[in-house]
Design a protein around this motif. Sequence first.
Motif, PDB file in Angstrom:
ATOM      1  N   LYS A 251       0.835  -1.214   0.000  1.00 10.10           N
ATOM      2  CA  LYS A 251       0.000   0.000   0.000  1.00 10.10           C
ATOM      3  C   LYS A 251       0.866   1.259   0.000  1.00 10.10           C
ATOM      4  O   LYS A 251       0.462   2.310  -0.480  1.00 10.10           O
ATOM      5  N   THR A 252       2.065   1.152   0.567  1.00 10.50           N
ATOM      6  CA  THR A 252       2.972   2.306   0.562  1.00 10.50           C
ATOM      7  C   THR A 252       3.448   2.523  -0.869  1.00 10.50           C
ATOM      8  O   THR A 252       3.867   1.590  -1.538  1.00 10.50           O
ATOM      9  N   ARG A 253       3.391   3.747  -1.290  1.00 10.21           N
ATOM     10  CA  ARG A 253       3.696   4.019  -2.693  1.00 10.21           C
ATOM     11  C   ARG A 253       5.189   3.883  -2.988  1.00 10.21           C
ATOM     12  O   ARG A 253       6.033   4.371  -2.226  1.00 10.21           O
ATOM     13  N   ALA A 254       5.508   3.202  -4.081  1.00  8.70           N
ATOM     14  CA  ALA A 254       6.907   3.132  -4.533  1.00  8.70           C
ATOM     15  C   ALA A 254       7.270   4.495  -5.119  1.00  8.70           C
ATOM     16  O   ALA A 254       6.493   5.068  -5.865  1.00  8.70           O
ATOM     17  N   THR A 255       8.420   5.012  -4.753  1.00  7.19           N
ATOM     18  CA  THR A 255       8.822   6.331  -5.261  1.00  7.19           C
ATOM     19  C   THR A 255      10.070   6.184  -6.135  1.00  7.19           C
ATOM     20  O   THR A 255      10.737   5.148  -6.113  1.00  7.19           O
ATOM     21  N   LYS A 256      10.385   7.271  -6.828  1.00  4.22           N
ATOM     22  CA  LYS A 256      11.580   7.269  -7.676  1.00  4.22           C
ATOM     23  C   LYS A 256      12.825   6.996  -6.847  1.00  4.22           C
ATOM     24  O   LYS A 256      13.685   6.202  -7.222  1.00  4.22           O
ATOM     25  N   LYS A 257      12.894   7.644  -5.688  1.00  3.40           N
ATOM     26  CA  LYS A 257      14.066   7.483  -4.827  1.00  3.40           C
ATOM     27  C   LYS A 257      14.228   6.016  -4.393  1.00  3.40           C
ATOM     28  O   LYS A 257      15.335   5.456  -4.406  1.00  3.40           O
ATOM     29  N   LYS A 258      13.113   5.396  -4.044  1.00  2.00           N
ATOM     30  CA  LYS A 258      13.186   3.995  -3.604  1.00  2.00           C
ATOM     31  C   LYS A 258      13.567   3.087  -4.766  1.00  2.00           C
ATOM     32  O   LYS A 258      14.339   2.149  -4.610  1.00  2.00           O
ATOM     33  N   ALA A 291      16.841  11.513 -12.230  1.00  2.00           N
ATOM     34  CA  ALA A 291      16.724  12.945 -12.554  1.00  2.00           C
ATOM     35  C   ALA A 291      15.487  13.238 -13.403  1.00  2.00           C
ATOM     36  O   ALA A 291      15.263  14.383 -13.807  1.00  2.00           O
ATOM     37  N   GLY A 292      14.701  12.210 -13.685  1.00  2.00           N
ATOM     38  CA  GLY A 292      13.470  12.434 -14.454  1.00  2.00           C
ATOM     39  C   GLY A 292      13.703  12.540 -15.955  1.00  2.00           C
ATOM     40  O   GLY A 292      12.856  13.067 -16.677  1.00  2.00           O
ATOM     41  N   LEU A 293      14.866  12.049 -16.424  1.00  2.00           N
ATOM     42  CA  LEU A 293      15.157  12.150 -17.861  1.00  2.00           C
ATOM     43  C   LEU A 293      14.784  10.878 -18.625  1.00  2.00           C
ATOM     44  O   LEU A 293      14.634  10.895 -19.840  1.00  2.00           O
ATOM     45  N   LEU A 296      11.579   4.413 -15.954  1.00  2.00           N
ATOM     46  CA  LEU A 296      12.139   3.288 -15.197  1.00  2.00           C
ATOM     47  C   LEU A 296      12.476   2.095 -16.089  1.00  2.00           C
ATOM     48  O   LEU A 296      13.420   1.343 -15.834  1.00  2.00           O
ATOM     49  N   ILE A 297      11.716   1.940 -17.147  1.00  2.00           N
ATOM     50  CA  ILE A 297      11.901   0.775 -18.019  1.00  2.00           C
ATOM     51  C   ILE A 297      13.321   0.732 -18.617  1.00  2.00           C
ATOM     52  O   ILE A 297      13.837  -0.345 -18.918  1.00  2.00           O
ATOM     53  N   VAL A 298      13.985   1.884 -18.742  1.00  2.00           N
ATOM     54  CA  VAL A 298      15.309   1.897 -19.392  1.00  2.00           C
ATOM     55  C   VAL A 298      16.376   1.227 -18.507  1.00  2.00           C
ATOM     56  O   VAL A 298      16.999   0.249 -18.933  1.00  2.00           O
ATOM     57  N   MET A 329       2.395  -1.081 -19.948  1.00  2.00           N
ATOM     58  CA  MET A 329       3.335   0.045 -20.068  1.00  2.00           C
ATOM     59  C   MET A 329       3.351   0.945 -18.813  1.00  2.00           C
ATOM     60  O   MET A 329       3.335   2.166 -18.915  1.00  2.00           O
ATOM     61  N   LEU A 330       3.371   0.298 -17.657  1.00  2.00           N
ATOM     62  CA  LEU A 330       3.274   1.054 -16.419  1.00  2.00           C
ATOM     63  C   LEU A 330       4.578   1.728 -16.021  1.00  2.00           C
ATOM     64  O   LEU A 330       4.595   2.612 -15.171  1.00  2.00           O
ATOM     65  N   ARG A 331       5.674   1.268 -16.626  1.00  2.00           N
ATOM     66  CA  ARG A 331       6.975   1.839 -16.234  1.00  2.00           C
ATOM     67  C   ARG A 331       7.610   2.627 -17.367  1.00  2.00           C
ATOM     68  O   ARG A 331       8.800   2.830 -17.400  1.00  2.00           O
ATOM     69  N   ASN A 332       6.731   3.053 -18.290  1.00  2.00           N
ATOM     70  CA  ASN A 332       7.250   3.724 -19.487  1.00  2.00           C
ATOM     71  C   ASN A 332       7.117   5.249 -19.414  1.00  2.00           C
ATOM     72  O   ASN A 332       7.323   5.920 -20.397  1.00  2.00           O
ATOM     73  N   HIS A 333       6.750   5.758 -18.258  1.00  2.00           N
ATOM     74  CA  HIS A 333       6.566   7.209 -18.130  1.00  2.00           C
ATOM     75  C   HIS A 333       7.751   7.839 -17.414  1.00  2.00           C
ATOM     76  O   HIS A 333       8.438   7.173 -16.646  1.00  2.00           O
ATOM     77  N   VAL A 334       7.995   9.112 -17.687  1.00  2.00           N
ATOM     78  CA  VAL A 334       9.082   9.835 -16.996  1.00  2.00           C
ATOM     79  C   VAL A 334       8.494  10.566 -15.820  1.00  2.00           C
ATOM     80  O   VAL A 334       7.436  11.152 -15.916  1.00  2.00           O
TER      81      VAL A 334
END
Length: 334
Positions: A251-258, A291-293, A296-298, A329-334
């Motif tokens: 339930k805890t949201r996965a974040t970019k940092k994690k 850095a948001g460039l 995650l898929i990459v 395609m859940l991990r294809n967004h920046v």
Amino acid sequence: MKQPAYDKSLGRWRTWHDDEAPLRLGVSSCLLGEEVRYDGGHCRNRFVVDTLGRWFEWVPVCPEMELGMGTPRPTIRLQEDGAVVRLVAPQTGEDFTRRMTAFSKKRIRQLAKSDLDGYILKKGSPSCGTERIPVYGPKGVLRRNGVGLFADALSNQWPALPIEHEGRLNDAGLRENFIERVFCRNRWRTLKRRGLTRGRLVAFHTAHKFLLQAHNEAGYRRLGKLVASAGTVSDRELFASYEDGLQKVMKTRATKKKHVNVLHHALGFLKRDLDSRDKREILTSIGDYGAGLLPLIVPLTLLRYNIRKHDIGYLQGQLYFDPHPKELMLRNHV
Ligand code: SF4
């Protein structure tokens, strides 16, 4: 559909679900295009029907229709009456509060027998809306923090169930989180249906390590301690506590940092096998993702390629690299 079994020879979970434990979600009927709204219309949601519909089996519920309100029907709304909030039709003055409350309780008890993996609700409805529903007073809208009566009962009676409203599914991060929880719940259900043993619990926990860490590192460690304490509690107690903890962690949201931490952790397993150029390329892609460039898929694809190439068995068993169908395609967004 394919089998979701943990495959020892492959060292990983083979796939998502099987025919005997389909991914089954409750849904507000109008989102599927059913003409059940007060005006006889619908709110067909293309993402729900066309994309998620390829993977999920739906259990549609329209609380207002099932209550016998029919269509077309007068609009209803939440209305403050002293300390209580009522569900009323302002045109006729009819009060549906008691009937809707009783119906919701009974219907949710029935739904609990359908083994749902999650629920998608229509936003903005005084019955199905999960948040920010206008609550009226004698002079108009008093506040915008009401919850639809059916939605409220659903989250109270079934706190472990992943629930989202369709509007929040437009947010890429929330969408990924919700669907990841749904798939995880389905895998757990499948495991239970096939017969939980301590050995299978260990295999499940091991395969989910990185995925759980991406959601909640401390929670993952707590679950690990629980699995390790297997000898000191009964199986029943152990499995129930693990299930409860698993739902909370997911339930805890996965974040970019994690995610970045998990990716670095995974890279650590490859450090002896990679030359400096390959290592730098992966590190750069992780940095660019952070850095948001890049999506995650990459970095995941680069890691996956090297995991397979260097045959890192432990990582091949990690569901983190494959937690849901790539077509979503859940991990294809920046
Ligand atoms: S929002 Fe809920 S109650 Fe309203 S039409 Fe849709 S399913 Fe029925």
